[in-house]
Design an enzyme around this catalytic site. Structure first.
Site, PDB file in Angstrom:
ATOM      1  N   ARG A  28      15.204  26.562  38.329  1.00  0.00           N
ATOM      2  CA  ARG A  28      16.003  25.525  38.147  1.00  0.00           C
ATOM      3  C   ARG A  28      15.678  24.340  38.631  1.00  0.00           C
ATOM      4  O   ARG A  28      15.897  23.785  39.764  1.00  0.00           O
ATOM      5  CB  ARG A  28      17.375  25.901  38.615  1.00  0.00           C
ATOM      6  CG  ARG A  28      17.988  27.201  37.676  1.00  0.00           C
ATOM      7  CD  ARG A  28      19.353  27.620  38.255  1.00  0.00           C
ATOM      8  NE  ARG A  28      18.998  28.449  39.513  1.00  0.00           N
ATOM      9  CZ  ARG A  28      20.148  29.016  40.307  1.00  0.00           C
ATOM     10  NH1 ARG A  28      21.432  28.798  39.815  1.00  0.00           N
ATOM     11  NH2 ARG A  28      19.686  29.492  41.135  1.00  0.00           N
ATOM     12  N   TYR A  31      17.381  48.558  41.463  1.00  0.00           N
ATOM     13  CA  TYR A  31      17.124  47.679  42.471  1.00  0.00           C
ATOM     14  C   TYR A  31      16.810  48.253  43.808  1.00  0.00           C
ATOM     15  O   TYR A  31      15.845  47.696  44.383  1.00  0.00           O
ATOM     16  CB  TYR A  31      18.746  46.849  42.610  1.00  0.00           C
ATOM     17  CG  TYR A  31      18.448  45.801  43.882  1.00  0.00           C
ATOM     18  CD1 TYR A  31      17.966  44.806  43.716  1.00  0.00           C
ATOM     19  CD2 TYR A  31      19.130  46.367  45.058  1.00  0.00           C
ATOM     20  CE1 TYR A  31      17.837  43.788  44.859  1.00  0.00           C
ATOM     21  CE2 TYR A  31      19.029  45.128  45.822  1.00  0.00           C
ATOM     22  CZ  TYR A  31      18.346  43.996  45.719  1.00  0.00           C
ATOM     23  OH  TYR A  31      18.321  43.053  46.995  1.00  0.00           O
ATOM     24  N   PRO A  34      17.670  42.127  55.013  1.00  0.00           N
ATOM     25  CA  PRO A  34      19.076  41.911  55.021  1.00  0.00           C
ATOM     26  C   PRO A  34      20.250  42.893  54.329  1.00  0.00           C
ATOM     27  O   PRO A  34      19.689  43.396  53.357  1.00  0.00           O
ATOM     28  CB  PRO A  34      19.221  40.362  54.404  1.00  0.00           C
ATOM     29  CG  PRO A  34      17.755  40.067  53.823  1.00  0.00           C
ATOM     30  CD  PRO A  34      17.297  41.164  53.899  1.00  0.00           C
ATOM     31  N   GLY A  35      21.019  42.817  55.121  1.00  0.00           N
ATOM     32  CA  GLY A  35      22.278  43.693  54.073  1.00  0.00           C
ATOM     33  C   GLY A  35      23.069  42.787  53.500  1.00  0.00           C
ATOM     34  O   GLY A  35      22.425  41.807  52.915  1.00  0.00           O
ATOM     35  N   LEU A  36      24.408  42.792  53.465  1.00  0.00           N
ATOM     36  CA  LEU A  36      25.342  41.952  52.622  1.00  0.00           C
ATOM     37  C   LEU A  36      25.299  40.441  52.940  1.00  0.00           C
ATOM     38  O   LEU A  36      25.792  40.177  54.141  1.00  0.00           O
ATOM     39  CB  LEU A  36      26.780  42.504  52.508  1.00  0.00           C
ATOM     40  CG  LEU A  36      26.855  43.899  52.142  1.00  0.00           C
ATOM     41  CD1 LEU A  36      28.470  44.397  52.383  1.00  0.00           C
ATOM     42  CD2 LEU A  36      26.969  43.759  50.644  1.00  0.00           C
ATOM     43  N   GLU A  53      24.501  33.469  45.604  1.00  0.00           N
ATOM     44  CA  GLU A  53      24.814  33.827  44.094  1.00  0.00           C
ATOM     45  C   GLU A  53      24.238  35.291  43.869  1.00  0.00           C
ATOM     46  O   GLU A  53      24.140  35.463  42.570  1.00  0.00           O
ATOM     47  CB  GLU A  53      23.769  32.834  43.407  1.00  0.00           C
ATOM     48  CG  GLU A  53      24.353  31.479  43.459  1.00  0.00           C
ATOM     49  CD  GLU A  53      23.413  30.440  42.654  1.00  0.00           C
ATOM     50  OE1 GLU A  53      22.737  30.827  42.110  1.00  0.00           O
ATOM     51  OE2 GLU A  53      23.750  29.168  42.858  1.00  0.00           O
TER      52      GLU A  53
HETATM   53  P1  NDP Z   1      20.341  34.174  44.871  1.00  0.00           P
HETATM   54  O1  NDP Z   1      20.910  34.480  43.464  1.00  0.00           O
HETATM   55  O2  NDP Z   1      21.154  33.326  45.809  1.00  0.00           O
HETATM   56  O3  NDP Z   1      18.702  33.270  44.963  1.00  0.00           O
HETATM   57  C1  NDP Z   1      17.899  34.028  44.325  1.00  0.00           C
HETATM   58  C2  NDP Z   1      16.756  33.130  44.143  1.00  0.00           C
HETATM   59  O4  NDP Z   1      15.585  33.739  43.375  1.00  0.00           O
HETATM   60  C3  NDP Z   1      17.095  31.836  43.451  1.00  0.00           C
HETATM   61  O5  NDP Z   1      16.513  30.737  43.960  1.00  0.00           O
HETATM   62  C4  NDP Z   1      16.268  32.130  41.958  1.00  0.00           C
HETATM   63  O6  NDP Z   1      15.936  30.902  41.314  1.00  0.00           O
HETATM   64  C5  NDP Z   1      14.995  32.954  42.503  1.00  0.00           C
HETATM   65  N1  NDP Z   1      14.861  33.529  41.341  1.00  0.00           N
HETATM   66  C6  NDP Z   1      15.209  34.745  40.693  1.00  0.00           C
HETATM   67  N2  NDP Z   1      14.433  35.009  39.605  1.00  0.00           N
HETATM   68  C7  NDP Z   1      13.521  34.124  39.412  1.00  0.00           C
HETATM   69  C8  NDP Z   1      12.309  34.250  38.690  1.00  0.00           C
HETATM   70  N3  NDP Z   1      12.176  34.842  37.728  1.00  0.00           N
HETATM   71  N4  NDP Z   1      11.285  33.156  38.952  1.00  0.00           N
HETATM   72  C9  NDP Z   1      11.624  32.500  40.098  1.00  0.00           C
HETATM   73  N5  NDP Z   1      12.477  32.491  40.930  1.00  0.00           N
HETATM   74  C10 NDP Z   1      13.488  33.388  40.653  1.00  0.00           C
HETATM   75  O7  NDP Z   1      20.118  35.280  45.963  1.00  0.00           O
HETATM   76  P2  NDP Z   1      19.850  35.612  47.324  1.00  0.00           P
HETATM   77  O8  NDP Z   1      19.636  34.390  47.992  1.00  0.00           O
HETATM   78  O9  NDP Z   1      20.749  36.661  48.100  1.00  0.00           O
HETATM   79  O10 NDP Z   1      18.224  36.526  47.170  1.00  0.00           O
HETATM   80  C11 NDP Z   1      17.295  36.055  47.744  1.00  0.00           C
HETATM   81  C12 NDP Z   1      16.468  37.416  47.873  1.00  0.00           C
HETATM   82  O11 NDP Z   1      17.251  38.255  49.024  1.00  0.00           O
HETATM   83  C13 NDP Z   1      16.287  38.486  46.869  1.00  0.00           C
HETATM   84  O12 NDP Z   1      14.898  39.070  46.916  1.00  0.00           O
HETATM   85  C14 NDP Z   1      17.216  39.473  47.123  1.00  0.00           C
HETATM   86  O13 NDP Z   1      16.915  40.514  46.587  1.00  0.00           O
HETATM   87  C15 NDP Z   1      17.257  39.479  48.644  1.00  0.00           C
HETATM   88  N6  NDP Z   1      18.297  40.100  49.270  1.00  0.00           N
HETATM   89  C16 NDP Z   1      19.554  39.789  49.213  1.00  0.00           C
HETATM   90  C17 NDP Z   1      20.811  40.245  49.787  1.00  0.00           C
HETATM   91  C18 NDP Z   1      22.396  39.679  49.441  1.00  0.00           C
HETATM   92  O14 NDP Z   1      23.136  40.493  49.719  1.00  0.00           O
HETATM   93  N7  NDP Z   1      22.395  38.524  49.074  1.00  0.00           N
HETATM   94  C19 NDP Z   1      20.474  41.337  50.600  1.00  0.00           C
HETATM   95  C20 NDP Z   1      19.191  41.619  50.770  1.00  0.00           C
HETATM   96  C21 NDP Z   1      18.110  41.215  50.338  1.00  0.00           C
HETATM   97  P3  NDP Z   1      15.933  30.196  40.096  1.00  0.00           P
HETATM   98  O15 NDP Z   1      17.315  30.898  39.400  1.00  0.00           O
HETATM   99  O16 NDP Z   1      16.289  28.536  40.025  1.00  0.00           O
HETATM  100  O17 NDP Z   1      14.616  30.696  39.357  1.00  0.00           O
HETATM  101  C1  8X3 Z   2      20.999  43.354  48.545  1.00  0.00           C
HETATM  102  C2  8X3 Z   2      22.125  44.081  49.545  1.00  0.00           C
HETATM  103  O1  8X3 Z   2      23.757  46.034  49.448  1.00  0.00           O
HETATM  104  O2  8X3 Z   2      23.915  44.547  47.607  1.00  0.00           O
HETATM  105  O3  8X3 Z   2      19.860  43.597  48.683  1.00  0.00           O
HETATM  106  O4  8X3 Z   2      21.808  45.978  48.003  1.00  0.00           O
HETATM  107  S1  8X3 Z   2      22.822  45.122  48.588  1.00  0.00           S
END
Ligand code: NDP
Ligand code: 8X3
Length: 253
Positions: A35, A153, A183-185, A189
């Site tokens: 984005r 996932y 990380p956990g929860l 977004e």
């Molecule tokens: P968000 O959805 O808030 O952020 C995800 C980010 O990934 C965005 O900046 C998005 O950018 C980018 N992204 C997704 N798909 C693509 C793509 N195809 N190409 C480039 N960039 C991409 O989620 P989180 O911040 O929570 O997630 C970040 C990481 O943390 C992930 O790997 C997730 O699995 C991991 N995680 C999250 C947890 C949670 O509970 N939230 C817990 C554990 C792990 P854009 O859309 O602009 O491309």
């Molecule tokens: C994101 C945490 O518990 O939704 O990795 O899988 S959970």
């Protein structure tokens, strides 16, 4: 010396918080995501707050050619990447294996596993040549324990766990650190993306708890990066106090 960090998925959530934290600590940043408007807004904000130079790279991490072109396009002053934060990722859907949407599966596998590999393959050779660098992979508690309907996932995050351990061995002779943060929860977004914009469903994982927020993970990244050269944090699992693991979450009703 000022170090350069590339953060994937900086447009939102954990990646955005890591970018803000590292900018506040004076790192030179390359922020990436799909984005453009969000990347541009973040660049403007951080540059004005911290008088830093920030470079944006707009690409889809699932596309190997786009990844290669983006890294090749870096101007000389950003071309030496000291720190790679592999954060971009997502969950799409939450369904049993017999009912899952194949496009969702492809998207998760292509982003969480293949995207992480594409950019690591592109960035790591220069680290190896310089014999220095730090790769931080954002895994998940879902990479440690699987849960109902989490099948693909959880599979991708188990892959991140295995790849992190294995790349740490590969990088050992070169003095390159590899850290996995699980990380956990975390209220980002993430859930809105998983439930495809359904705001009510997206709230459910964080209901009746105080979840983690992006800055909690950014603090950990900052800690990991600030260890002495002789110290590496291999793995760090972080949950909110109300969460013990993937299954046990204590909700105060
Ligand atoms: P968000 O959805 O808030 O952020 C995800 C980010 O990934 C965005 O900046 C998005 O950018 C980018 N992204 C997704 N798909 C693509 C793509 N195809 N190409 C480039 N960039 C991409 O989620 P989180 O911040 O929570 O997630 C970040 C990481 O943390 C992930 O790997 C997730 O699995 C991991 N995680 C999250 C947890 C949670 O509970 N939230 C817990 C554990 C792990 P854009 O859309 O602009 O491309
Ligand atoms: C994101 C945490 O518990 O939704 O990795 O899988 S959970």
């Amino acid at each position: 010396m000022q170090r350069t960090a590339l953060i994937t998925g900086a447009t939102s959530g954990i990646g955005l918080a890591i970018s803000e934290k590292l900018a506040s600590e004076g790192y030179k940043l390359i922020i990436t995501g799909r984005r453009t408007e969000k990347l541009d807004a973040l660049k403007l904000k951080l540059e004005s707050e911290y008088s830093l130079d920030i470079h944006t790279l707009n690409f889809d991490i699932r596309n190997k050619q786009e990844v290669d072109n983006a890294i090749d396009s870096l101007p000389a002053e950003f071309a030496t990447i000291d720190i790679l934060v592999n954060n971009a990722g997502l969950a799409a859907g939450l369904s049993t294996i017999d009912t899952g949407n194949i496009d969702d599966w492809e998207q998760m596998i292509d982003t969480n596993i293949k995207g992480l590999l594409y950019i690591t393959r592109k960035v790591s050779p220069a680290m190896v040549k310089r014999k220095s660098g730090h790769i931080i992979n954002i895994g998940s508690t879902a990479g440690k324990e699987v849960y109902l309907n989490g099948n693909v996932y959880c599979g991708t995050k188990h892959a991140v766990n295995a790849i992190s351990q294995s790349m740490r061995i590969d990088m050992l002779p070169h003095g390159i650190k590899v850290t996995q943060i699980k990380p956990g929860l975390v209220d980002t977004e993430f859930s809105l993306v998983r439930f495809k914009g359904d705001t009510e469903k997206a709230k459910t994982p964080y209901q009746d708890i105080v979840p983690l927020y992006g800055p909690d993970i950014a603090e950990a990244v900052s800690f990991v990066l600030s260890r002495p050269a002789s110290v590496n944090i291999n793995d760090l699992e972080i949950t909110c106090t109300a969460q013990a693991n993937s299954f046990y979450v204590h909700r105060e009703k």
